[in-house]
Scaffold this active site. Structure first.
Site, mmCIF file in Angstrom:
data_model
loop_
_atom_site.group_PDB
_atom_site.id
_atom_site.type_symbol
_atom_site.label_atom_id
_atom_site.label_comp_id
_atom_site.label_asym_id
_atom_site.label_seq_id
_atom_site.Cartn_x
_atom_site.Cartn_y
_atom_site.Cartn_z
ATOM 1 N N ASP A 91 19.115 -70.936 -40.810
ATOM 2 C CA ASP A 91 20.313 -71.560 -40.238
ATOM 3 C C ASP A 91 19.951 -72.171 -38.893
ATOM 4 O O ASP A 91 18.790 -72.109 -38.452
ATOM 5 C CB ASP A 91 21.447 -70.531 -40.076
ATOM 6 N N GLY B 143 16.324 -74.061 -38.437
ATOM 7 C CA GLY B 143 15.955 -75.416 -38.794
ATOM 8 C C GLY B 143 17.121 -76.152 -39.412
ATOM 9 O O GLY B 143 18.246 -75.647 -39.426
ATOM 10 N N PHE C 202 18.734 -77.992 -42.788
ATOM 11 C CA PHE C 202 18.590 -78.107 -44.248
ATOM 12 C C PHE C 202 18.607 -79.552 -44.720
ATOM 13 O O PHE C 202 18.519 -79.817 -45.914
ATOM 14 C CB PHE C 202 19.629 -77.273 -45.002
ATOM 15 N N HIS D 99 30.720 -77.728 -49.156
ATOM 16 C CA HIS D 99 32.087 -78.186 -48.889
ATOM 17 C C HIS D 99 32.254 -78.734 -47.474
ATOM 18 O O HIS D 99 33.271 -79.350 -47.167
ATOM 19 C CB HIS D 99 33.105 -77.073 -49.187
#
Length: 348
Positions: free
Chosen positions: A206, A232, A234, A252
């Site tokens: 995360d 990091g 994603f 979402h």
């Protein structure tokens, strides 16, 4: 010509509609109770309005009015001697009780509140109200505001806690040797998976504002020795060659284009035998006036207001996964309106 009095049916519909329109007071009443720490104080035995006012440095007569309002919401009970006690639902606004939603209540009533006032602008333009209000998009405000980041991450952990049991028992993680929790916050879900599967190792991935606080929680859960913490993006790169990648409440937050980019990053990291586990609310193809559909509608509009994003139907998830070279292998229903969508790399 005299006006015609509304019929009983019209009055009943009006009463119901006004209850909906005026329901925002409930959000603020519970948020203020949570922010003042009233449930914790009542649980400690400070049960009169005067005692609670002294402890919270508030105006006693006004605080009593708030407490009496909370009685009507089944947060606490009022006795003839002027004392208050918590109800089972009120217990969930305490700090450390099982199932607590205190942080979410504060986050919704304090941080998200101004954004919802611009729902009309989001509906008109398709832009997030967060961007309209603050000029910052998505999670940028968390980077510059540690207090907001802390309440947000705690709120996300609370929400995850409500579905953790159904995830851990509803999916077989036993055949997995290493799992990456992508955007996993403080590690609430990953800790539960590792605790239930002693042979599995995990990677919590995360942004720094979440990873920095995850270590103590994983230590508390007794799984820190089997969990690697990595910070990091994603959108760029994920740890490669793991057996499974989890995305809970990640897609979402992003529109289809950016969600595609996240999924493409996942696919690059996956091997031919890796599984991608997407855990999200799944919206029905046709909405109905039912409580569970209202929950989904609220969540969907919140994604619009906060991120110019959306909750998706199963067919939308299948299309989105397919666009990133992934095939949906199964969909498992979970608690609280969630589903686990398992996907694998599509054959080239």
């Amino acid at each position: 010509m005299s006006e015609v009095d509304p019929s009983d049916e019209v009055l009943a519909h009006a009463a119901r509609l006004l209850e909906i329109v005026n329901s925002s007071w409930m959000t603020q009443a519970t948020r203020v109770a949570a922010e003042l720490g009233l449930p914790d104080l009542i649980a400690e035995g400070r049960c009169t309005a005067d005692d609670l006012a002294a402890a919270t440095q508030t105006h006693a007569p006004s605080l009593q009015r708030l407490l009496r309002a909370l009685v009507t919401l089944d947060i606490c009970r009022e006795s003839a001697d002027g004392t208050f006690e918590l109800t089972p639902m009120g217990e969930l606004l305490r700090t450390d009780t099982d199932g607590s939603v205190r942080s979410w209540t504060i986050y919704w009533g304090r941080e998200v509140w101004p954004e919802w006032a611009h729902l009309l602008d989001s509906v008109t333009t398709g832009r997030s109200a967060r961007e309209i209000v603050s000029g910052s998009a998505h999670f940028d405000p968390l980077r510059d505001d540690p207090a907001r980041a802390a309440i947000f991450n705690s709120a996300m952990a609370e929400n995850t806690r409500l579905t953790t049991r159904s995830i851990v028992t509803g999916y077989d993680f036993g055949a997995t040797s290493r799992i990456v929790d992508v955007g996993g916050g403080y590690g609430e879900l990953l800790a539960a998976v590792l605790a239930a599967n002693p042979t599995v190792e995990g990677v919590l991935f995360d942004l720094p504002h979440a990873i920095e606080k995850a270590g103590p929680y994983l230590e508390k859960c007794g799984v820190a020795d089997r969990c690697t913490l990595l910070s990091g993006s994603f959108f760029e790169e994920l740890p490669a060659d793991s057996d499974a990648y989890m995305l809970k409440n990640v897609l979402h937050d992003w529109d289809d284009e950016l969600s595609h980019d996240i999924l493409a990053t996942c696919r690059r990291a996956m091997t031919g035998s890796s599984k991608l586990l997407v855990i999200e609310r799944v919206v029905p193809e046709v909405m109905e006036p039912r409580p569970e559909h209202r929950l989904l509608a609220r969540a969907d509009l919140h994604m619009l207001v906060a991120h110019a994003a959306l909750e998706r139907t199963e067919s939308q998830f299948r299309d989105l996964l397919g666009s990133a070279g992934l095939t949906t292998s199964r969909v498992l229903p979970l608690a609280m309106g969630y589903s686990l969508i398992e996907a694998v790399r599509a054959e080239q």
